[in-house]
Design a protein around this motif. Structure first.
Motif, PDB file in Angstrom:
ATOM      1  N   ASP A   1       0.797  -1.221   0.000  1.00 18.96           N
ATOM      2  CA  ASP A   1       0.000   0.000   0.000  1.00 18.96           C
ATOM      3  C   ASP A   1       0.831   1.273   0.000  1.00 18.96           C
ATOM      4  O   ASP A   1       0.348   2.318  -0.432  1.00 18.96           O
ATOM      5  N   TYR A   2       2.048   1.191   0.502  1.00 21.64           N
ATOM      6  CA  TYR A   2       2.878   2.381   0.650  1.00 21.64           C
ATOM      7  C   TYR A   2       4.224   2.144  -0.026  1.00 21.64           C
ATOM      8  O   TYR A   2       4.805   1.062   0.098  1.00 21.64           O
ATOM      9  N   TRP A   3       4.711   3.206  -0.699  1.00 18.41           N
ATOM     10  CA  TRP A   3       5.927   3.098  -1.500  1.00 18.41           C
ATOM     11  C   TRP A   3       6.840   4.284  -1.259  1.00 18.41           C
ATOM     12  O   TRP A   3       6.372   5.407  -1.044  1.00 18.41           O
ATOM     13  N   GLY A   4       8.145   4.006  -1.317  1.00 10.63           N
ATOM     14  CA  GLY A   4       9.106   5.088  -1.312  1.00 10.63           C
ATOM     15  C   GLY A   4       9.292   5.658  -2.699  1.00 10.63           C
ATOM     16  O   GLY A   4       8.665   5.210  -3.664  1.00 10.63           O
ATOM     17  N   GLN A   5      10.194   6.618  -2.814  1.00  9.09           N
ATOM     18  CA  GLN A   5      10.399   7.308  -4.086  1.00  9.09           C
ATOM     19  C   GLN A   5      11.413   6.586  -4.975  1.00  9.09           C
ATOM     20  O   GLN A   5      11.537   6.906  -6.154  1.00  9.09           O
ATOM     21  N   GLY A   6      12.149   5.652  -4.405  1.00 12.23           N
ATOM     22  CA  GLY A   6      13.112   4.875  -5.170  1.00 12.23           C
ATOM     23  C   GLY A   6      14.519   5.413  -5.084  1.00 12.23           C
ATOM     24  O   GLY A   6      14.745   6.605  -4.857  1.00 12.23           O
ATOM     25  N   THR A   7      15.480   4.519  -5.264  1.00 12.72           N
ATOM     26  CA  THR A   7      16.889   4.891  -5.298  1.00 12.72           C
ATOM     27  C   THR A   7      17.557   4.119  -6.432  1.00 12.72           C
ATOM     28  O   THR A   7      17.312   2.929  -6.607  1.00 12.72           O
ATOM     29  N   GLN A   8      18.384   4.818  -7.207  1.00 18.23           N
ATOM     30  CA  GLN A   8      18.984   4.214  -8.387  1.00 18.23           C
ATOM     31  C   GLN A   8      20.204   3.387  -8.012  1.00 18.23           C
ATOM     32  O   GLN A   8      21.081   3.849  -7.276  1.00 18.23           O
ATOM     33  N   VAL A   9      20.255   2.179  -8.539  1.00 15.29           N
ATOM     34  CA  VAL A   9      21.428   1.313  -8.421  1.00 15.29           C
ATOM     35  C   VAL A   9      21.924   1.030  -9.832  1.00 15.29           C
ATOM     36  O   VAL A   9      21.161   0.558 -10.674  1.00 15.29           O
ATOM     37  N   THR A  10      23.185   1.331 -10.079  1.00 14.10           N
ATOM     38  CA  THR A  10      23.788   1.083 -11.386  1.00 14.10           C
ATOM     39  C   THR A  10      25.021   0.214 -11.204  1.00 14.10           C
ATOM     40  O   THR A  10      25.916   0.571 -10.432  1.00 14.10           O
ATOM     41  N   VAL A  11      25.040  -0.910 -11.902  1.00 13.89           N
ATOM     42  CA  VAL A  11      26.154  -1.849 -11.815  1.00 13.89           C
ATOM     43  C   VAL A  11      26.866  -1.854 -13.161  1.00 13.89           C
ATOM     44  O   VAL A  11      26.278  -2.220 -14.179  1.00 13.89           O
ATOM     45  N   SER A  12      28.110  -1.451 -13.158  1.00 17.29           N
ATOM     46  CA  SER A  12      28.875  -1.399 -14.404  1.00 17.29           C
ATOM     47  C   SER A  12      29.621  -2.705 -14.622  1.00 17.29           C
ATOM     48  O   SER A  12      30.042  -3.364 -13.672  1.00 17.29           O
ATOM     49  N   SER A  13      29.783  -3.057 -15.881  1.00 19.74           N
ATOM     50  CA  SER A  13      30.456  -4.322 -16.212  1.00 19.74           C
ATOM     51  C   SER A  13      31.948  -4.122 -16.385  1.00 19.74           C
ATOM     52  O   SER A  13      32.453  -3.022 -16.405  1.00 19.74           O
TER      53      SER A  13
END
Length: 122
Positions: free
Chosen positions: A110-122
C-alpha cells in the motif's frame, strides 16, 4: 499512513556490494510487512525480497537468492537490502514498500518510497 524514504543507491562495479536502507515514519513500523522491488525503463516493477513484521521470515526472487539479504530493525524503523556479488542486470531503481500482510504481488503493498537508483557497471 507510513512514509518511506530509500537511500544507499549508487554506482558500483560488477561483483561489488551495496546496502540500501529504507527509513519509515508515521504509523508503527512493526505493523508492516516490508518489501523491496525494482524497476528498469520499459519493464514492470518486479519483486525482489520481503520480510515479515517481526523479521523472522524472508523471501527472495530467484534472481537474487543467495546474493541479496533483506533485514529490518524495528527499533530504528528501518529495513535494509544488502546486495552482494552485483551484476549489471541488477541495475534498476529500487523501491521499498509496506504492506499489512505478506505477499509478493505489487498490489499487496500500500505504501511506497520514491526509489533509489542502483547502477552496476560491467
Amino acid at each position: 499512513q507510513v512514509q518511506l524514504v530509500e537511500s544507499g543507491g549508487g554506482l558500483v562495479q560488477a561483483g561489488g556490494s551495496l546496502r540500501l536502507s529504507c527509513a519509515a515514519s508515521g504509523r508503527t513500523f512493526s505493523r508492516y510487512v516490508m518489501g523491496w522491488f525494482r524497476q528498469t525503463p520499459g519493464k514492470e516493477r518486479e519483486f525482489v525480497a520481503t520480510i515479515s513484521k517481526g523479521g523472522i521470515s524472508t523471501y527472495y526472487a530467484d534472481s537474487v537468492k543467495g546474493r541479496f539479504t533483506i533485514s529490518r530493525d524495528n527499533a530504528k524503523n528501518t529495513v535494509y537490502l544488502q546486495m552482494n556479488t552485483l551484476k549489471p542486470e541488477d541495475t534498476a531503481v529500487y523501491y521499498c514498500a509496506a504492506a499489512d500482510r505478506l505477499g509478493f504481488p505489487i498490489r499487496t503493498y500500500d505504501y511506497w518510497g520514491q526509489g533509489t537508483q542502483v547502477t552496476v557497471s560491467s
